[in-house]
Design a protein around this motif. Structure first.
Motif, PDB file in Angstrom:
ATOM      1  N   PHE A   1      64.538  -1.756 100.675  1.00 21.71           N
ATOM      2  CA  PHE A   1      64.726  -2.389  99.362  1.00 21.71           C
ATOM      3  C   PHE A   1      65.938  -3.302  99.424  1.00 21.71           C
ATOM      4  O   PHE A   1      66.997  -2.923  99.927  1.00 21.71           O
ATOM      5  CB  PHE A   1      64.925  -1.347  98.262  1.00 21.71           C
ATOM      6  N   THR A   2      65.778  -4.505  98.909  1.00 25.36           N
ATOM      7  CA  THR A   2      66.857  -5.492  98.901  1.00 25.36           C
ATOM      8  C   THR A   2      67.018  -6.076  97.513  1.00 25.36           C
ATOM      9  O   THR A   2      66.031  -6.400  96.854  1.00 25.36           O
ATOM     10  CB  THR A   2      66.559  -6.639  99.894  1.00 25.36           C
ATOM     11  N   ARG A   3      68.259  -6.187  97.083  1.00 27.53           N
ATOM     12  CA  ARG A   3      68.588  -6.904  95.841  1.00 27.53           C
ATOM     13  C   ARG A   3      69.628  -7.949  96.202  1.00 27.53           C
ATOM     14  O   ARG A   3      70.748  -7.618  96.575  1.00 27.53           O
ATOM     15  CB  ARG A   3      69.122  -5.952  94.782  1.00 27.53           C
ATOM     16  N   ASP A   4      69.230  -9.218  96.105  1.00 21.40           N
ATOM     17  CA  ASP A   4      70.064 -10.310  96.609  1.00 21.40           C
ATOM     18  C   ASP A   4      70.187 -11.408  95.556  1.00 21.40           C
ATOM     19  O   ASP A   4      69.232 -12.139  95.291  1.00 21.40           O
ATOM     20  CB  ASP A   4      69.454 -10.865  97.892  1.00 21.40           C
ATOM     21  N   ALA A   5      71.375 -11.524  94.976  1.00 25.01           N
ATOM     22  CA  ALA A   5      71.600 -12.549  93.951  1.00 25.01           C
ATOM     23  C   ALA A   5      71.685 -13.945  94.556  1.00 25.01           C
ATOM     24  O   ALA A   5      71.351 -14.939  93.900  1.00 25.01           O
ATOM     25  CB  ALA A   5      72.886 -12.242  93.184  1.00 25.01           C
ATOM     26  N   GLU A   6      72.101 -14.033  95.822  1.00 35.12           N
ATOM     27  CA  GLU A   6      72.300 -15.344  96.440  1.00 35.12           C
ATOM     28  C   GLU A   6      70.985 -16.052  96.771  1.00 35.12           C
ATOM     29  O   GLU A   6      70.960 -17.286  96.876  1.00 35.12           O
ATOM     30  CB  GLU A   6      73.145 -15.184  97.708  1.00 35.12           C
TER      31      GLU A   6
ATOM     32  N   ARG B   1      65.251 -19.012  95.438  1.00 41.98           N
ATOM     33  CA  ARG B   1      63.965 -19.181  96.114  1.00 41.98           C
ATOM     34  C   ARG B   1      62.817 -18.711  95.225  1.00 41.98           C
ATOM     35  O   ARG B   1      61.801 -19.395  95.088  1.00 41.98           O
ATOM     36  CB  ARG B   1      63.943 -18.392  97.428  1.00 41.98           C
ATOM     37  N   ASP B   2      62.978 -17.525  94.637  1.00 41.50           N
ATOM     38  CA  ASP B   2      61.926 -16.980  93.780  1.00 41.50           C
ATOM     39  C   ASP B   2      61.781 -17.787  92.492  1.00 41.50           C
ATOM     40  O   ASP B   2      60.672 -17.977  91.980  1.00 41.50           O
ATOM     41  CB  ASP B   2      62.220 -15.512  93.439  1.00 41.50           C
TER      42      ASP B   2
ATOM     43  N   LYS C   1      71.224 -18.596  88.506  1.00 40.78           N
ATOM     44  CA  LYS C   1      72.565 -18.020  88.400  1.00 40.78           C
ATOM     45  C   LYS C   1      72.555 -16.631  87.762  1.00 40.78           C
ATOM     46  O   LYS C   1      73.426 -15.811  88.053  1.00 40.78           O
ATOM     47  CB  LYS C   1      73.466 -18.943  87.571  1.00 40.78           C
ATOM     48  N   LYS C   2      71.580 -16.367  86.901  1.00 35.78           N
ATOM     49  CA  LYS C   2      71.583 -15.135  86.108  1.00 35.78           C
ATOM     50  C   LYS C   2      70.673 -14.035  86.671  1.00 35.78           C
ATOM     51  O   LYS C   2      70.684 -12.923  86.152  1.00 35.78           O
ATOM     52  CB  LYS C   2      71.147 -15.449  84.670  1.00 35.78           C
ATOM     53  N   THR C   3      69.902 -14.330  87.696  1.00 33.71           N
ATOM     54  CA  THR C   3      68.951 -13.340  88.207  1.00 33.71           C
ATOM     55  C   THR C   3      69.252 -13.006  89.666  1.00 33.71           C
ATOM     56  O   THR C   3      70.051 -13.668  90.321  1.00 33.71           O
ATOM     57  CB  THR C   3      67.503 -13.863  88.112  1.00 33.71           C
ATOM     58  N   ALA C   4      68.603 -11.968  90.146  1.00 34.29           N
ATOM     59  CA  ALA C   4      68.717 -11.556  91.545  1.00 34.29           C
ATOM     60  C   ALA C   4      67.326 -11.312  92.104  1.00 34.29           C
ATOM     61  O   ALA C   4      66.445 -10.804  91.410  1.00 34.29           O
ATOM     62  CB  ALA C   4      69.569 -10.295  91.669  1.00 34.29           C
ATOM     63  N   ALA C   5      67.132 -11.675  93.361  1.00 30.37           N
ATOM     64  CA  ALA C   5      65.847 -11.454  94.016  1.00 30.37           C
ATOM     65  C   ALA C   5      65.759 -10.008  94.481  1.00 30.37           C
ATOM     66  O   ALA C   5      66.700  -9.485  95.089  1.00 30.37           O
ATOM     67  CB  ALA C   5      65.693 -12.404  95.194  1.00 30.37           C
TER      68      ALA C   5
ATOM     69  N   ALA D   1      59.118 -11.908 106.553  1.00 31.95           N
ATOM     70  CA  ALA D   1      59.825 -10.930 105.731  1.00 31.95           C
ATOM     71  C   ALA D   1      60.963 -10.286 106.513  1.00 31.95           C
ATOM     72  O   ALA D   1      62.062 -10.071 105.986  1.00 31.95           O
ATOM     73  CB  ALA D   1      58.849  -9.861 105.231  1.00 31.95           C
ATOM     74  N   VAL D   2      60.715  -9.988 107.787  1.00 38.20           N
ATOM     75  CA  VAL D   2      61.761  -9.410 108.636  1.00 38.20           C
ATOM     76  C   VAL D   2      62.912 -10.405 108.798  1.00 38.20           C
ATOM     77  O   VAL D   2      64.094 -10.041 108.682  1.00 38.20           O
ATOM     78  CB  VAL D   2      61.188  -9.017 110.009  1.00 38.20           C
ATOM     79  N   ARG D   3      62.577 -11.665 109.063  1.00 36.04           N
ATOM     80  CA  ARG D   3      63.614 -12.693 109.208  1.00 36.04           C
ATOM     81  C   ARG D   3      64.436 -12.840 107.925  1.00 36.04           C
ATOM     82  O   ARG D   3      65.654 -12.999 107.962  1.00 36.04           O
ATOM     83  CB  ARG D   3      62.986 -14.038 109.567  1.00 36.04           C
ATOM     84  N   MET D   4      63.763 -12.792 106.793  1.00 30.62           N
ATOM     85  CA  MET D   4      64.456 -12.932 105.512  1.00 30.62           C
ATOM     86  C   MET D   4      65.419 -11.774 105.278  1.00 30.62           C
ATOM     87  O   MET D   4      66.471 -11.952 104.647  1.00 30.62           O
ATOM     88  CB  MET D   4      63.439 -13.007 104.379  1.00 30.62           C
ATOM     89  N   GLU D   5      65.072 -10.586 105.752  1.00 28.15           N
ATOM     90  CA  GLU D   5      65.966  -9.440 105.588  1.00 28.15           C
ATOM     91  C   GLU D   5      67.155  -9.541 106.532  1.00 28.15           C
ATOM     92  O   GLU D   5      68.282  -9.187 106.174  1.00 28.15           O
ATOM     93  CB  GLU D   5      65.202  -8.140 105.857  1.00 28.15           C
ATOM     94  N   VAL D   6      66.922 -10.037 107.753  1.00 32.20           N
ATOM     95  CA  VAL D   6      67.978 -10.087 108.760  1.00 32.20           C
ATOM     96  C   VAL D   6      68.897 -11.288 108.557  1.00 32.20           C
ATOM     97  O   VAL D   6      70.126 -11.159 108.612  1.00 32.20           O
ATOM     98  CB  VAL D   6      67.348 -10.125 110.175  1.00 32.20           C
TER      99      VAL D   6
END
Length: 230
Positions: free
Chosen positions: A85-90, A94-95, A127-131, A216-221
């Motif tokens: 599980f990933t929560r990434d504001a930066e 993209r989303d 700016k206000k959300t996180a992926a 997906a693996v690349r995006m996590e790494v």
């Protein structure tokens, strides 16, 4: 000199390659099954979310039901389940772009003068959300086979490429399309079916194609070095 340097790098795991357990893609399973360096098989489920609002009690019940439905299969050695599980504001932009770009295309096609408003909304949401991303990785290990069957499967794998003159592994960094241990395919696909049945009652998901799984693996790494169109 290179061999010595490579041995040292492998020992200290100084390169990203040394952390990657994916070897190639198996031609069994509609191009969705990845092969590990051990010869095991792997699928990645992308979990989009639940069908409705889930409270703490309901969430706990869903987890228990999932565990109970797989308790029979997981009582035997040779399977591995990993939740990521990933929560990434930066990377939320993209989303946001993926959801708003179709709207921008429609507005431009209709020649509506609201593009600045949409762009402002896109910037604000970024700016206000996180992926948030959630994956379930299901791996079947070669250890699922009895010792005698595992030995026979290894022999069959060598025999399969004997006439090709390339060997099982064409160089350390070369991809081997013959790396999978075929004797575990049916067991692996059976586990994938069991996991799918257990998940579909409570969440929306999909089993990723090989290319999407690697992305997906690349995006996590390393999300910063992975393009949205990779």
């Amino acid at each position: 000199m290179y061999s010595l340097a490579r041995t040292i790098n492998k020992f200290f795991k100084s390169g990203m390659y040394d952390y990657c357990q994916i070897e190639t893609v198996d031609d069994y399973g509609d191009g969705k099954i990845l092969v590990t360096k051990e010869g095991g098989l792997m699928n990645i489920f992308e979990i989009s979310g639940s069908y409705g609002v889930v409270g703490e009690d309901r969430f706990r019940a869903n987890v228990e039901n999932f565990m109970n439905s797989l308790s029979g299969a997981l009582s035997k050695p040779g399977y591995k389940l990993q939740f990521v599980f990933t929560r990434d504001a930066e990377s939320s932009h993209r989303d946001v772009e993926a959801s708003i770009d179709p709207m921008i295309n429609t507005v431009q096609r209709l020649e509506m003068d609201v593009l600045s408003m949409i762009e402002e909304r896109k910037e604000l949401l970024s700016k206000k959300t996180a992926a948030e991303r959630c994956y379930l990785v299901v791996t079947t290990l070669p250890s699922i086979l009895p010792p005698a069957s595992a030995k026979e499967a290894m022999k069959d794998r060598i025999d399969e490429v004997k006439d090709l003159g390339v060997g099982i592994k064409p160089g350390e960094f070369g991809q081997s399309p013959f790396w999978a241990i075929t004797g575990i395919r049916e067991s692996h696909w059976g586990m994938i079916g069991s996991v799918s049945t257990a998940l579909k009652e409570v969440v929306e998901f999909k089993i990723l194609e090989a290319h999407d799984a690697i992305r997906a693996v690349r995006m996590e790494v390393n999300p910063g070095m992975t393009s949205s169109s990779w």
